[in-house]
Design a protein around this motif. Structure first.
Motif, PDB file in Angstrom:
ATOM      1  N   GLN A  33       0.842  -1.125   0.408  1.00 51.68           N
ATOM      2  CA  GLN A  33       0.138   0.081  -0.077  1.00 51.68           C
ATOM      3  C   GLN A  33       0.124   1.471   0.438  1.00 51.68           C
ATOM      4  O   GLN A  33       1.117   1.264   1.024  1.00 51.68           O
ATOM      5  CB  GLN A  33      -0.559  -0.093   1.292  1.00 51.68           C
ATOM      6  N   LEU A  34       0.572   2.403  -1.380  1.00 49.73           N
ATOM      7  CA  LEU A  34       1.410   2.809  -1.501  1.00 49.73           C
ATOM      8  C   LEU A  34       1.006   4.023  -1.028  1.00 49.73           C
ATOM      9  O   LEU A  34      -0.099   4.601  -1.214  1.00 49.73           O
ATOM     10  CB  LEU A  34       2.601   3.210  -2.689  1.00 49.73           C
ATOM     11  N   VAL A  35       1.893   5.343  -1.072  1.00 49.95           N
ATOM     12  CA  VAL A  35       1.039   7.060  -0.847  1.00 49.95           C
ATOM     13  C   VAL A  35       1.917   7.633  -1.392  1.00 49.95           C
ATOM     14  O   VAL A  35       3.799   7.737  -2.021  1.00 49.95           O
ATOM     15  CB  VAL A  35       1.013   7.400   0.535  1.00 49.95           C
ATOM     16  N   GLY A  36       1.350   9.409  -2.090  1.00 50.11           N
ATOM     17  CA  GLY A  36       2.098   9.772  -3.292  1.00 50.11           C
ATOM     18  C   GLY A  36       2.837   9.513  -3.564  1.00 50.11           C
ATOM     19  O   GLY A  36       2.513   8.643  -5.459  1.00 50.11           O
ATOM     20  N   THR A  37       4.208  10.183  -3.762  1.00 49.29           N
ATOM     21  CA  THR A  37       5.123   9.788  -4.855  1.00 49.29           C
ATOM     22  C   THR A  37       6.209   8.577  -4.151  1.00 49.29           C
ATOM     23  O   THR A  37       6.742   8.224  -5.558  1.00 49.29           O
ATOM     24  CB  THR A  37       6.147  10.611  -5.137  1.00 49.29           C
ATOM     25  N   GLU A  38       5.069   7.642  -4.235  1.00 51.08           N
ATOM     26  CA  GLU A  38       6.682   6.586  -4.011  1.00 51.08           C
ATOM     27  C   GLU A  38       6.912   5.419  -4.828  1.00 51.08           C
ATOM     28  O   GLU A  38       8.005   4.984  -5.080  1.00 51.08           O
ATOM     29  CB  GLU A  38       5.568   5.496  -2.323  1.00 51.08           C
ATOM     30  N   ILE A  39       5.429   5.325  -5.332  1.00 48.55           N
ATOM     31  CA  ILE A  39       5.329   4.859  -6.760  1.00 48.55           C
ATOM     32  C   ILE A  39       6.334   4.852  -8.186  1.00 48.55           C
ATOM     33  O   ILE A  39       7.389   4.169  -8.829  1.00 48.55           O
ATOM     34  CB  ILE A  39       4.288   4.221  -7.553  1.00 48.55           C
ATOM     35  N   LYS A  40       6.935   6.217  -8.108  1.00 50.17           N
ATOM     36  CA  LYS A  40       7.487   6.971  -8.943  1.00 50.17           C
ATOM     37  C   LYS A  40       9.262   6.935  -8.183  1.00 50.17           C
ATOM     38  O   LYS A  40       9.808   6.928  -9.419  1.00 50.17           O
ATOM     39  CB  LYS A  40       7.608   8.704  -8.940  1.00 50.17           C
ATOM     40  N   SER A  41       9.639   6.411  -7.230  1.00 43.96           N
ATOM     41  CA  SER A  41      10.440   6.467  -6.537  1.00 43.96           C
ATOM     42  C   SER A  41      11.057   4.928  -7.249  1.00 43.96           C
ATOM     43  O   SER A  41      12.273   5.118  -7.163  1.00 43.96           O
ATOM     44  CB  SER A  41      11.047   7.145  -5.175  1.00 43.96           C
ATOM     45  N   ILE A  42      10.173   3.659  -6.434  1.00 47.18           N
ATOM     46  CA  ILE A  42      10.736   2.756  -6.913  1.00 47.18           C
ATOM     47  C   ILE A  42      11.065   2.286  -8.588  1.00 47.18           C
ATOM     48  O   ILE A  42      11.984   1.636  -8.234  1.00 47.18           O
ATOM     49  CB  ILE A  42       9.002   2.080  -6.690  1.00 47.18           C
ATOM     50  N   ARG A  43       9.919   3.025  -9.083  1.00 39.84           N
ATOM     51  CA  ARG A  43      10.057   3.075 -10.764  1.00 39.84           C
ATOM     52  C   ARG A  43      11.769   4.053 -10.861  1.00 39.84           C
ATOM     53  O   ARG A  43      12.872   2.952 -11.952  1.00 39.84           O
ATOM     54  CB  ARG A  43       9.327   3.721 -11.273  1.00 39.84           C
ATOM     55  N   ALA A  44      12.583   4.180 -10.089  1.00 41.15           N
ATOM     56  CA  ALA A  44      13.663   5.064 -11.067  1.00 41.15           C
ATOM     57  C   ALA A  44      14.579   4.045  -9.831  1.00 41.15           C
ATOM     58  O   ALA A  44      16.066   4.521  -9.390  1.00 41.15           O
ATOM     59  CB  ALA A  44      13.281   6.260  -9.851  1.00 41.15           C
ATOM     60  N   GLY A  45      14.263   3.086  -9.059  1.00 42.39           N
ATOM     61  CA  GLY A  45      15.386   2.598  -8.491  1.00 42.39           C
ATOM     62  C   GLY A  45      15.436   2.735  -6.684  1.00 42.39           C
ATOM     63  O   GLY A  45      16.794   2.176  -6.532  1.00 42.39           O
ATOM     64  N   LYS A  46      14.574   4.418  -6.977  1.00 39.84           N
ATOM     65  CA  LYS A  46      15.707   4.515  -5.449  1.00 39.84           C
ATOM     66  C   LYS A  46      15.461   3.832  -4.284  1.00 39.84           C
ATOM     67  O   LYS A  46      14.245   4.730  -3.486  1.00 39.84           O
ATOM     68  CB  LYS A  46      15.455   6.112  -5.233  1.00 39.84           C
ATOM     69  N   VAL A  47      15.704   2.619  -3.765  1.00 38.68           N
ATOM     70  CA  VAL A  47      14.578   1.935  -2.587  1.00 38.68           C
ATOM     71  C   VAL A  47      15.942   0.977  -2.019  1.00 38.68           C
ATOM     72  O   VAL A  47      16.851   0.388  -2.966  1.00 38.68           O
ATOM     73  CB  VAL A  47      14.201   0.520  -3.173  1.00 38.68           C
ATOM     74  N   SER A  48      16.080   0.829  -0.877  1.00 34.26           N
ATOM     75  CA  SER A  48      16.562  -0.065   0.134  1.00 34.26           C
ATOM     76  C   SER A  48      15.725  -0.844   0.806  1.00 34.26           C
ATOM     77  O   SER A  48      15.129  -0.326   2.085  1.00 34.26           O
ATOM     78  CB  SER A  48      17.740   1.054   0.508  1.00 34.26           C
ATOM     79  N   LEU A  49      16.516  -2.428   0.862  1.00 36.78           N
ATOM     80  CA  LEU A  49      15.637  -3.589   1.568  1.00 36.78           C
ATOM     81  C   LEU A  49      16.984  -3.830   2.676  1.00 36.78           C
ATOM     82  O   LEU A  49      16.603  -4.799   3.470  1.00 36.78           O
ATOM     83  CB  LEU A  49      15.091  -4.315   0.730  1.00 36.78           C
ATOM     84  N   GLN A  50      17.780  -3.111   2.804  1.00 38.25           N
ATOM     85  CA  GLN A  50      19.064  -3.964   3.616  1.00 38.25           C
ATOM     86  C   GLN A  50      18.577  -4.084   5.670  1.00 38.25           C
ATOM     87  O   GLN A  50      18.836  -4.867   5.581  1.00 38.25           O
ATOM     88  CB  GLN A  50      20.017  -2.522   3.862  1.00 38.25           C
ATOM     89  N   ASP A  51      17.899  -3.568   5.464  1.00 41.18           N
ATOM     90  CA  ASP A  51      16.781  -3.487   7.063  1.00 41.18           C
ATOM     91  C   ASP A  51      15.360  -3.289   7.226  1.00 41.18           C
ATOM     92  O   ASP A  51      15.049  -3.556   8.264  1.00 41.18           O
ATOM     93  CB  ASP A  51      17.425  -1.984   7.792  1.00 41.18           C
ATOM     94  N   ALA A  52      15.328  -4.150   6.135  1.00 37.60           N
ATOM     95  CA  ALA A  52      13.540  -4.654   6.147  1.00 37.60           C
ATOM     96  C   ALA A  52      12.960  -6.180   6.875  1.00 37.60           C
ATOM     97  O   ALA A  52      13.672  -6.593   6.713  1.00 37.60           O
ATOM     98  CB  ALA A  52      12.815  -4.188   4.937  1.00 37.60           C
ATOM     99  N   TYR A  53      12.100  -5.867   7.436  1.00 39.99           N
ATOM    100  CA  TYR A  53      11.353  -6.849   8.286  1.00 39.99           C
ATOM    101  C   TYR A  53       9.750  -6.376   8.203  1.00 39.99           C
ATOM    102  O   TYR A  53       9.489  -5.544   8.223  1.00 39.99           O
ATOM    103  CB  TYR A  53      12.058  -6.917   9.956  1.00 39.99           C
TER     104      TYR A  53
END
Length: 154
Positions: A33-53
């Motif tokens: 469930q995303l909000v605002g400009t999150e999908i645009k940043s994901i499409r640009a590859g600007k995501v880090s899953l390093q500490d995600a749980y």
């Protein structure tokens, strides 16, 4: 008139650290469930899953620690880079994961983020068990042997 087929997205952000630290028992593909400009940043590859749980709150599954960078061209509709995001799974999958998550030594980690063919962002999560130090050393040894084999060292 036929609609144009969507281009296959090459966005695949992986959490390499997770496969080193954990042994995956089961994997699931969840919507986010995303909000605002999150999908645009994901499409640009600007995501880090390093500490995600993942964790449960109020019967829903959330991912914490997933960093989606601010969108460069965004203005008033900017999102918060690190916030808890709700994951979308079936009730059956949620019940099963919640029961398994309560067991000692098991956790749910984010493994991979990708854009599906329908244009939605999907997160691959895994029910995982932590590796011991000697298991990690074994993983390093196997990786080094595989690298030598590819080089033609053996």
């Amino acid at each position: 008139m036929h609609p144009m087929p969507k281009a296959k997205s090459s966005i695949q952000i992986k959490n390499r650290r997770a496969s080193f630290d954990y042994e995956f028992l089961e994997t699931y593909t969840a919507g986010i469930q995303l909000v605002g400009t999150e999908i645009k940043s994901i499409r640009a590859g600007k995501v880090s899953l390093q500490d995600a749980y993942c964790f449960f709150a109020g019967g829903s599954l959330f991912v914490r620690g997933m960093n989606i960078a601010l969108y460069h061209w965004g203005s008033w509709g900017q999102h918060e880079p690190v916030r808890d995001r709700r994951l979308l799974l079936t009730r059956k999958e949620l019940r099963h994961l919640q029961a398994e998550d309560k067991k000692k030594g098991l956790t749910i980690v984010a493994v991979k983020l990708f854009i599906a063919e329908n244009g939605y962002a999907k997160l691959v999560i895994a029910l995982a068990k932590g590796k011991h130090e000697y298991d990690k050393r074994q993983t390093i040894k196997e990786r080094d042997v595989r690298r030598e084999m590819e080089k033609g060292g053996y």
